[in-house]
Each structure stands twice: as structure tokens, then as C-alpha cells.
Design an enzyme around this catalytic site. Structure first.
Site, short mmCIF file in Angstrom:
data_model
loop_
_atom_site.label_atom_id
_atom_site.label_comp_id
_atom_site.label_asym_id
_atom_site.label_seq_id
_atom_site.Cartn_x
_atom_site.Cartn_y
_atom_site.Cartn_z
N GLU A 256 9.57 2.11 39.66
CA GLU A 256 10.02 1.48 40.91
C GLU A 256 10.93 2.50 41.56
OE1 GLU A 256 9.03 -1.35 41.97
OE2 GLU A 256 8.13 -2.18 40.17
N CYS A 295 16.71 -1.21 47.25
CA CYS A 295 15.41 -0.53 47.32
C CYS A 295 14.52 -1.18 48.37
CB CYS A 295 14.74 -0.57 45.96
SG CYS A 295 14.66 -2.23 45.30
P1 NAP Z 1 18.43 8.13 40.04
O1 NAP Z 1 19.46 9.17 40.25
O2 NAP Z 1 17.02 8.57 40.07
O3 NAP Z 1 18.79 7.47 38.65
C1 NAP Z 1 18.06 6.41 38.16
C2 NAP Z 1 18.24 6.29 36.67
O4 NAP Z 1 17.62 7.41 36.03
C3 NAP Z 1 19.70 6.34 36.22
O5 NAP Z 1 19.86 5.47 35.13
C4 NAP Z 1 19.88 7.77 35.78
O6 NAP Z 1 20.91 7.94 34.85
C5 NAP Z 1 18.54 8.02 35.15
N1 NAP Z 1 18.18 9.43 35.00
C6 NAP Z 1 18.45 10.45 35.84
N2 NAP Z 1 17.91 11.57 35.36
C7 NAP Z 1 17.29 11.25 34.20
C8 NAP Z 1 16.55 11.99 33.24
N3 NAP Z 1 16.33 13.28 33.37
N4 NAP Z 1 16.08 11.33 32.16
C9 NAP Z 1 16.28 10.01 32.00
N5 NAP Z 1 16.98 9.27 32.89
C10 NAP Z 1 17.47 9.89 33.99
O7 NAP Z 1 18.55 6.94 41.06
P2 NAP Z 1 19.87 6.17 41.50
O8 NAP Z 1 20.67 7.11 42.34
O9 NAP Z 1 20.54 5.53 40.34
O10 NAP Z 1 19.27 5.00 42.37
C11 NAP Z 1 18.99 5.12 43.73
C12 NAP Z 1 17.51 5.18 43.97
O11 NAP Z 1 16.86 4.13 43.27
C13 NAP Z 1 17.14 4.97 45.42
O12 NAP Z 1 16.23 5.97 45.79
C14 NAP Z 1 16.48 3.60 45.45
O13 NAP Z 1 15.50 3.47 46.45
C15 NAP Z 1 15.91 3.49 44.11
N6 NAP Z 1 15.77 2.10 43.70
C16 NAP Z 1 14.53 1.56 43.61
C17 NAP Z 1 14.38 0.25 43.23
C18 NAP Z 1 13.01 -0.39 43.09
O14 NAP Z 1 12.92 -1.48 42.52
N7 NAP Z 1 11.97 0.21 43.57
C19 NAP Z 1 15.48 -0.52 42.92
C20 NAP Z 1 16.73 0.06 43.03
C21 NAP Z 1 16.86 1.38 43.43
P3 NAP Z 1 22.32 8.56 35.26
O15 NAP Z 1 22.93 7.64 36.25
O16 NAP Z 1 23.07 8.60 33.98
O17 NAP Z 1 22.05 9.91 35.84
#
Ligand code: NAP
Length: 670
Positions: A256, A295
Site C-alpha cells: 500500500e 494515503c
Molecule cells: P516510508 O518512509 O516508506 O516508511 C514506511 C515504513 O517502511 C516505515 O516503517 C519504515 O521504517 C520502513 N522502512 C523504510 N525503509 C525500510 C527498509 N529498507 N526495510 C524495511 N523497512 C523499511 O513511508 P512513511 O514516510 O512512513 O509514510 C509515508 C508514505 O506512506 C506516504 O507516501 C503515504 O502515501 C504512504 N501511505 C500509504 C498508505 C496506504 O494504505 N496506501 C497508508 C499510509 C501511508 P522507519 O520509519 O524505521 O524508516
């Protein structure tokens, strides 16, 4: 300073080497730290597989559903402690209702659906029986059984509670243990939620573990029995998707990710209609709830050319009334972004939008919270007059209170613009015109995970553009990640293997715990209606005596009920009909006579007849024919401590043993 612990193999583990600081969204001060590079992730995975999985799989769907309900009620009793912490993520009290109460509500829906829509067993049936041989002695059935690995749930920062519970509920209901990895920025709220669950003692050991910090090389060790669900940015999703181990072991990986969701003001929704006001309300709310960090938030606002100025006017009026400030204060409508890093990211993206769109509301250098060190921003509204040549407005997700208005000429044009998002979680259309709704659906549904239509008729009950509901699927194609979550029991099957079972009726009945046509029946001395729920066994059968139908019966039934349809009354008319040889008995007469043949008249364990399913009249019955009934226990589902539902398979046959009607009868039995 709060230490965000992990929970692995039954122990709480404090932050250690590699821990990262976490700032308060309100003050910018460091308030917590999370992460520990020395976590033994392989031990956690083994604990889930060897301890949590077997304990969960020993339970039935109903056991697990009851467990979910207890957990949800426990969280509800303690939700205030989660609210108190969650303010520091920048969320307001109304944001908590979405994240915390929304997460608990989602868990309750799965608890309820698990008991209503799944059997009190350990095999879930997907669809009906397929007859594969001529005489029904070789049949097929799709079944789902739980995977024997672990569900690794990686979550985004914006919903530290809902994000956990919406994934945890279906995976636990399936019987699969979970390891949660929240986004570090808001992991202190998730930790508090997981602590409440663990300390409630409601879950078996190993069913839930928590990683605060990075997942190390865990992905390199998963296999086909594990599932990874990821919610977050497209960039992280791309990195994880490419993991060679996930690819070579075909590990289930649900994504997602971000999405350029749109809302369309229908061509019929002129400024003086209730739809126009509704549109402004919905867009305004989506821009400011969770400070736009949703999101599903509306990033592209599509408006008929003639109504662009009125929409800009009405929306800027709406946004000007939003109070931005400390989310702990009751007067605050919109709190802060999660961190100053996120604020910088949003400002950078807003600059990109500003290259091709004019900013019509919101000045980050001049608003109520300009002087704050917290991650505050005003809502920022852009107007892009030429969306056909523009790129960024269809491509750049500013994950904050940012949205762009763009004009459209006609339906073809708006559909083209919608599809330029290259796949979204949700698009909404505010219209009262069903033709517009149908045309947009046919042209564009394949680009969206959800289409939300709203107008004056539905607005009082509508749940909002941005709300993913546990009953409906959440996820979208392309840019949105191509994943699918929620959607009722569908979500549970994401953690199960669907297997096509083929064999004889007895074999299938033994595997599924449901009687199927052709499987063995048991006829005892006691009438099954005299036996309590607990004593009835699958396959127990009553074979009735027979009853001959007379012309007088048909006439009496016709005049008593008023059903004098010609096929029952007029010999010539009935014969001219391609289905009937002449006057035939009413189907409902047959059902009534069947009841007369199988009921036991005395008070007893059968409390009520609650309905019938799958009724088919397969062969006409005429005066002179004799019918009899076979009533067989097909399935049993406990409902309360006092009674349960019995599903009986009923076959009516004629004097030549040909089936004339079949159905499933439902009774509640003490
Ligand atoms: P993100 O930076 O991609 O992080 C998402 C998750 O992935 C976090 O738990 C992060 O952990 C983890 N992560 C990052 N790098 C990783 C790696 N190499 N290996 C394993 N895990 C890793 O996203 P975010 O900034 O938290 O969230 C914002 C984004 O999420 C927006 O683009 C939004 O549109 C999207 N979103 C989508 C939905 C949906 O249902 N489609 C819902 C909510 C949000 P750390 O925080 O520890 O780095």
C-alpha cells in the site's frame, strides 16, 4: 526521554546500538528513541513460527474472533492513554478518532465477521462444490488453511494504531502470528498499543511481536509460508520489492503506497446545489484531517471549467476558518505534521507543484504557527489552469495539507485526468446523476481501488472519501502499489493458502466438516428435532414418509393464499408453457408439505426456523405424485452459549426418487 522497546520472543528489549531519536511534532524536541541493531530477528521469527503459529492454529475461527473482540474491548477501555501519547505525533483529538478508535472499530468488525461468516472450525470454504464426475462421486471444493509462517507488517508513520490493528486483525483471525514493524517516527504510540495487548494476556505467546527500529536482514530469511505487508512510500516499496529472497521464494508481498487520489465535482453539481457544498466540505476535510498525511487524501480536485472560481472561493473560505495549533488544545482543527523532516519534504514537493500551478491559499511563511519549532504548516491550495500539459500535479505526492484544483471540460476529459494518476486508492465523485456515475465507473474504475459517490441522498450516512472501511477493500493498482487489504473476509484469506481439494463426497465431508451431497448419512431412532444442538452430528438424517398431492390440495392452497397463477389452475394454459406438463403444484405448497413431513410437533431443542438458502425447484409435481423428504445436518455454527445454528440439507423427491426440490433450511437449536 521515552525508550521505545521491541518485544521479541517474550521479552521487552530496550533501545541499543543504532537507536534513532524521535522528535515531538509539536515542539521539535527529541522525546524518545527507538531501535536496536542487536535484536535477534531470527529468534523472533522462530518464536512466531514455533510457538505463536501452532497456538493460534489450534484455535477455531470463532475462538480467534472472540479473542479479537476481547482485545478490541480492552484497547477501548485504555484508549485514553493512547490519545495522550498520540498528541505528540501532531494528531488532534478528531485525528485520534480515526487512528485509535478507527483501529479498534476495525478489529471489532473482523471479530464480528469472523463469527458470522466463518465456520467454528479450522478450514474456511471458498465457494461451493464443483461436480467433476458424472454421478457426483468425484467432486471439488476450494478451501483455505492458515499459512505456517509469520506476517511481517511494516507500517507508515501516519496511523500508528489503525495501521497495526487493520493488519493484525485479519492475520490473527487467519491463525497467523504477526511481527509488527512501525515507522520509527511514531513507534512510541504503536509500542504503547502493543504493550496493552500483550499485558492483557489475551493472546497466546508468540502471536504478536514488535520491532522498534530496522528490520535488519529479516526479509532475506522469509519463505513461502510468510507474508510481508508494507505501507509506506513508493521509494521504500520499490527497494523492498526487489529483495532477491522475496522474489526467489515467491514470498507474499502486499504493498500500500502513495497515491494521487482525486475528487470530481460532477457536471450537475452547480454552486447552488447541496452537492457543491458537500464537495467543498469533503475536500476541505480531506486536506486538513491528520494535516493531510493520509494515503487516501485528495491531492487533485477536478472541477467543471465554469465552476473553478466558485470552488476556489468556497474552499479558501473554508480553509481560512481552520484553526492550526497545538493538537492538545480543544480549539485546534489541524495539528502538526509528524516531524520537521516531513515538513521539509512537503515544502519541497509544494515547490514542485508551484512550478506549474498558482498557489491560491496558505503561506508557510505567514500563518498562525510560523514561529513554532514544531512541524506546523498551513493548508496549501494550488490552482493548475492547464492540467493537460502539467506533470507534477499528477505525479508528485506532497504528503501534507496540499491539494491542487484543476478544470475539466467534459466527462472524457475528466476521465483522462483521473487516469493520469496512474492508479489510485480512491477517487470520489460528487454527483446526483447516475449516468455520470456509470460513465466514470466504466471508463475509470480499473484505475482505482475504490470509487466513492456522494450526494444529498447519501451524505447523512456517507463515511467520507478518505475512510478505508474494514468491509471494503483498501488498495489500488499501479501507483497505489497494486496491493489489497481489508474487504471483509477477503483480508483473512490473504494469510491463508487456497487449495483445490478433489475427491469423493465422504473425503471432502471429512476434510471440511460439512456434509455434502453423496456423503454418508446416518439415520437414527430419534427424530433429529428432538436432539439438542450438541448431540447432532454432521450427516444425521431424517427420512420422512411420503404424501400424495391431490388436485384438491392445489385448489385449496391457491384459494387460501390467493396464488391462482394459471400454471396451477388452468390445464391448457399450463400445457402451453414450455416448463410444465399441465397443472402443477405450487412450489410453496411443496415446501409447506415438506415441513409437515419433517417437523416434530412437541416443544424441543428447535427454537426457530430462521430461513432457507439456495432453494431450487428442479422438477414439476402434479396431482397424483407423492413426495417425501430427506433432512440432513449439513453444518453447525454455535451462536451463543444457549443455542446454535443448524444448516440442514433438504431434498424433496417424488415416487420415482427423482429430486423435485432442494434447499438448505436454517434452524436455531438449543
Ligand atoms: P516510508 O518512509 O516508506 O516508511 C514506511 C515504513 O517502511 C516505515 O516503517 C519504515 O521504517 C520502513 N522502512 C523504510 N525503509 C525500510 C527498509 N529498507 N526495510 C524495511 N523497512 C523499511 O513511508 P512513511 O514516510 O512512513 O509514510 C509515508 C508514505 O506512506 C506516504 O507516501 C503515504 O502515501 C504512504 N501511505 C500509504 C498508505 C496506504 O494504505 N496506501 C497508508 C499510509 C501511508 P522507519 O520509519 O524505521 O524508516
Amino acid at each position: 526521554m521515552r525508550n521505545v522497546h521491541s518485544f521479541g520472543a517474550g521479552q521487552w528489549i530496550a533501545p541499543g546500538p543504532g537507536a534513532r531519536p524521535i522528535e515531538s511534532a509539536i515542539t521539535g524536541d527529541v522525546i524518545a528513541q527507538a531501535g536496536n541493531d542487536t535484536l535477534d530477528l531470527q529468534a523472533m521469527r522462530a518464536f512466531a513460527r514455533d510457538v505463536g503459529g501452532p497456538a493460534l492454529r489450534a484455535m477455531t475461527f470463532h475462538d480467534r474472533a472472540r479473542m479479537l473482540k476481547s482485545i478490541a474491548l480492552h484497547l477501548r477501555d485504555h484508549r485514553k492513554s493512547l490519545y495522550d501519547l498520540s498528541f505528540d505525533t501532531g494528531a488532534t483529538q478528531s485525528d485520534h478518532l480515526i487512528d485509535i478508535d478507527g483501529g479498534i472499530g476495525t478489529m471489532l468488525v473482523f471479530a464480528s465477521k469472523g463469527r458470522r461468516e466463518m465456520p467454528d472450525g479450522r478450514v474456511y470454504l471458498d465457494g461451493g462444490i464443483e461436480q467433476l464426475g458424472r454421478d457426483g462421486q468425484f467432486i471439488g471444493q476450494h478451501i483455505c488453511t492458515p499459512l505456517q509462517g509469520v506476517a511481517l507488517h511494516i507500517n507508515a508513520f501516519n496511523f500508528p494504531v489503525w495501521g497495526v490493528l487493520e493488519k493484525l486483525a485479519p492475520s490473527l483471525l487467519a491463525g497467523v502470528p504477526a511481527i509488527i514493524k512501525p515507522a520509527t517516527a511514531t513507534s512510541y504510540v504503536t509500542e504503547a498499543c502493543v504493550r496493552l495487548i500483550i499485558e492483557s494476556g489475551l493472546l497466546p505467546n508468540g502471536a504478536l511481536q514488535l520491532i522498534a527500529g530496522g528490520v535488519g536482514d529479516l526479509l532475506d530469511h522469509l519463505d513461502c509460508q510468510d507474508v510481508v505487508t508494507f505501507t509506506g512510500s513508493a521509494d521504500t516499496a520499490r527497494t523492498l520489492r526487489a529483495n532477491p529472497n522475496l522474489l526467489s521464494n515467491a514470498v507474499r508481498f502486499t504493498v500500500e503506497q502513495d497515491s494521487l487520489n482525486a475528487s470530481v465535482l460532477g457536471l450537475d453539481a452547480a454552486p447552488d446545489t447541496p452537492e457543491f457544498d458537500l464537495f467543498v466540505q469533503e475536500v476541505g476535510r480531506e486536506m486538513t484531517t491528520k494535516a493531510g498525511q493520509k494515503c487516501t487524501a485528495i491531492r487533485r480536485i477536478m472541477v467543471p471549467q465554469a465552476h473553478v472560481d466558485p470552488v476556489i472561493h468556497a474552499l479558501t473560505d473554508h480553509l481560512a476558518k481552520i484553526t492550526i495549533g497545538n493538537p492538545r488544545e480543544a480549539a485546534t482543527d489541524m495539528g502538526a505534521l509528524v516531524s520537521n523532516r516531513q515538513k521539509t519534504d512537503v515544502l519541497t514537493k509544494a515547490d514542485q507543484l508551484g512550478q506549474e500551478a498558482e498557489q491560491v491559499f496558505g503561506d508557510p511563511e505567514n500563518f498562525a504557527m510560523t514561529q513554532s519549532k514544531g512541524a506546523f504548516l498551513p493548508p496549501m491550495l494550488f490552482h493548475c489552469p492547464d492540467p493537460d500539459t502539467a506533470q507534477a500535479v499528477h505525479d508528485v505526492e506532497a504528503f501534507g495539507p496540499v491539494s491542487t484544483i484543476m478544470p475539466y471540460r467534459d466527462l472524457d476529459h475528466v476521465v483522462t485526468l483521473l487516469d493520469r494518476g496512474k492508479g489510485s486508492l480512491v477517487a470520489s465523485v460528487i454527483t446526483r446523476d447516475a449516468d455520470i456515475a456509470r460513465d466514470i465507473t466504466m471508463a475509470s474504475a480499473c484505475f482505482h481501488g475504490r470509487l466513492y459517490f456522494n450526494n444529498r441522498d447519501s451524505l447523512a450516512e456517507a463515511t467520507g472519501h478518505g475512510a478505508p472501511l474494514p468491509h471494503m477493500t483498501h488498495g489500488g493498482p499501479g501507483r497505489a502499489g497494486g496491493g489489497e487489504e481489508l474487504g471483509g473476509i477477503r483480508a483473512v484469506t490473504h494469510y491463508m493458502q487456497r487449495t483445490a481439494i478433489q475427491g469423493s463426497p465422504d473425503i471432502l465431508s471429512g476434510i471440511t466438516g460439512q456434509w455434502v451431497s453423496g456423503a454418508a448419512k446416518t439415520t437414527g431412532k430419534l427424530h433429529p428435532f428432538t436432539r439438542p444442538y450438541a448431540d447432532l452430528a454432521i450427516g444425521d438424517t431424517l427420512a420422512s414418509k411420503s404424501r400424495t398431492i391431490t388436485l384438491d390440495d392445489i385448489d385449496t392452497f391457491a384459494h387460501f393464499t390467493g396464488d391462482t397463477f394459471y400454471a396451477h389452475m388452468d390445464e391448457d394454459g399450463a400445457q402451453a408453457n414450455p416448463f410444465f406438463p399441465g397443472r402443477v403444484a405450487h412450489g410453496y405448497l411443496l415446501l409447506s408439505f415438506a415441513a409437515g413431513l419433517f417437523v416434530h410437533p412437541d416443544p424441543g431443542p428447535v427454537l426457530a426456523n430462521t430461513g432457507l438458502d439456495n432453494l431450487r425447484f428442479v422438477k414439476p409435481v402434479q396431482a397424483g405424485d407423492s413426495i417425501k423428504v430427506h433432512l440432513t445436518v449439513k453444518a453447525k455454527t454455535p451462536r451463543t452459549a444457549a443455542y446454535g445454528e443448524v444448516r440442514w440439507h433438504v431434498t424433496l423427491t417424488n415416487q420415482d426418487d427423482e429430486a423435485v426440490a432442494e434447499y438448505e433450511l436454517l434452524t436455531m437449536n438449543a
